[in-house]
Scaffold this active site. Structure first.
Site, short mmCIF file in Angstrom:
data_model
loop_
_atom_site.label_atom_id
_atom_site.label_comp_id
_atom_site.label_asym_id
_atom_site.label_seq_id
_atom_site.Cartn_x
_atom_site.Cartn_y
_atom_site.Cartn_z
N CYS A 122 39.44 40.62 18.79
CA CYS A 122 40.10 39.35 18.51
C CYS A 122 40.40 39.16 17.04
CB CYS A 122 39.20 38.19 18.93
SG CYS A 122 38.63 38.29 20.61
N CYS A 159 35.07 53.01 23.05
CA CYS A 159 34.48 52.20 21.97
C CYS A 159 33.50 51.20 22.59
CB CYS A 159 35.57 51.45 21.22
SG CYS A 159 34.88 50.35 19.96
#
Ligand code: AMP
Length: 451
Positions: A5, A389
């Protein structure tokens, strides 16, 4: 659930500007960090007001809404989650109550000890419907401290969190910024008029005429109040793990991430790629927009002309947002088209930043050849993405990461390229001047997870 984000915060001592308008502009400059939802929370000493919704910043905030959000401090958020978690409830900032009042939180990162934290709070973790997002967990942990002082509460909670987290928190009177002790993702501090700004990237500063002061350090908490600016190292930074993918792909080229300009770094990566993976060609083109600076660096180093051979429709969102493979295949076509008069009859080097599922490269080689290209040599400005990830970048699981299944030669055949070359990990980490290779998290390439 990933929460990759962008976060933003602003505090003005003397409110002469529209705080919501400033936040809106800041979020516009961070839009690349998340296109799924957007939100702003404002605080004016008495209470906190939040407006958030699904959609792009310009879709969520219409003029009449910004005009209703008043205050002297604000935080904002843009969200880019992995497929399937596209609900209003998960949009941010979120409002929560604790012993000292209310606060709003906006968060970027990914915790690796969610299940442990959930059981501490006696929240069922396995049931995915009731599984809280990282940001909700953090809110509940703050409440569970029973502290009246938000700084003390946050200090306690920060010790419990494992993983990547950059957050901005707003109370009626304070704006707080906090970065995890590994410094996975960027969080920067700027000065605006008589106040301060915090953002994931400083591309959010110039748009509001703020200027860059410095990075918020790994493990540092900054607290901004009307007449006070405080900073405290609340977590020891024993090892930096800066996300190298921020420089490769995620951050905006005009941002300074981990102290270095993203565009310059991408050009240096491209130049290094040209040394490691040369090819005989007439022109170098990029996969716009993420491959552009690496392609320029490649062309300059190789002494080959750079041209724009692919045209991007700027009105289509990032293809990762499409939930399934069928839609993803389709969206590459609507997003990019070849400029036939430039590519026809040419031997082409096409530079992109990464190959994840292989969709983009495969489609583009086909498109370029159909448009008349004689040869297409694919060059990638990152090593093969072999591992998912765990710290906030949206990568698919190991099964979907195609480099795990094939050799480079088999991959070349699959994408029907005339050659395929990746930069080495040493080459990539060696282009930075302010940070050592060991300061970076390269888990997606090496499988060496720092946590
Ligand atoms: P793929 O088509 O699956 O191989 O994905 C590679 C393309 O997606 C490249 O052009 C990248 O610029 C882009 N990309 C790489 N990583 C991400 C990510 N985490 N989110 C969205 N797009 C990405």
């Amino acid at each position: 659930m990933h929460e990759e984000c962008g976060v933003f915060g602003v505090y003005l001592k003397d409110v002469k500007a529209n705080i919501a308008q400033l936040s809106y502009l800041g979020l516009l400059a961070l839009q690349h960090r998340g296109q799924e939802s957007a939100g702003i929370a404002v605080a004016g000493g008495e209470n906190i007001l939040i407006y958030r919704d699904l959609g792009l910043v310009t879709e969520v905030f219409k003029k009449d809404i910004l005009g209703t959000l008043h205050g002297d401090a604000a935080i904002g958020h843009v969200r880019y989650s992995s497929a399937g978690s596209n609900s209003w409830e998960d949009s941010q900032p979120i409002l929560h109550h604790f012993s000292g009042g209310s606060f709003a939180l906006a968060y970027n990162g990914n915790l690796v000890n969610q299940s442990e934290l959930s059981s501490m709070l006696a929240i069922p973790y396995k049931n995915s419907n009731s599984c809280p997002t990282d940001s909700r967990l953090i809110c509940k942990l703050i409440e569970a401290t029973k502290e009246k002082d938000i700084e003390k509460a946050l200090e306690k909670v920060a010790q419990q969190l494992k993983g990547a987290f950059c957050l901005v928190l707003l109370t009626e009177k304070k704006l707080i910024g906090l970065r995890d002790s590994y410094g996975f993702h960027p969080l920067v501090l700027g000065k605006i008029k008589d106040g301060y700004v915090i953002a994931s990237e400083d591309s959010a500063f110039s748009i509001i005429e703020a200027h860059y002061l410095r990075e918020i350090q790994p493990g540092e908490m900054v607290v901004i109040e009307k007449d006070n600016f405080k900073t405290k190292q609340i977590l020891p930074c024993t090892k930096k793990s800066l996300c190298i993918f921020e420089h490769v792909y995620f951050a905006r080229p005009d941002s300074n991430v981990f102290g270095e300009n993203v565009a310059e770094i991408r050009e240096r990566i491209g130049a290094r790629l040209a040394v490691e993976q040369p090819a005989d060609a007439d022109i170098v083109i990029s996969v716009p927009d993420s491959g552009r600076f690496a392609a320029l660096g490649y062309a300059h180093q190789a002494g080959i002309t750079y041209q724009e051979g692919l045209m991007k429709n700027p009105y289509i969102g990032r293809i990762f947002i499409q939930p399934d493979q069928a839609l993803r295949e389709y969206s590459v076509k609507i997003k990019l088209s070849a400029i036939a008069s430039i590519v026809t009859g040419k031997k082409i080097i096409m530079v992109d930043d990464s190959i994840v599922r292989g969709t983009t490269s495969r489609k583009l080689v086909k498109l370029l050849k159909k448009s008349g290209a004689k040869e297409v040599h694919v060059r990638i400005s990152s090593p093969p993405v072999d591992f998912p990830c765990k710290y906030g970048i949206d990568t698919p699981n190991k099964k979907e990461l195609w480099t795990n299944h094939f050799s480079i030669e088999a991959l070349r055949k699959l994408i029907e390229a005339d050659s395929l070359g990746y930069i080495s990990l040493e080459g990539l980490t060696g282009v930075f001047q302010k940070n050592k290779p060991s300061d970076f998290c390269t888990a997606c390439f090496s499988g060496e997870y720092p946590l």
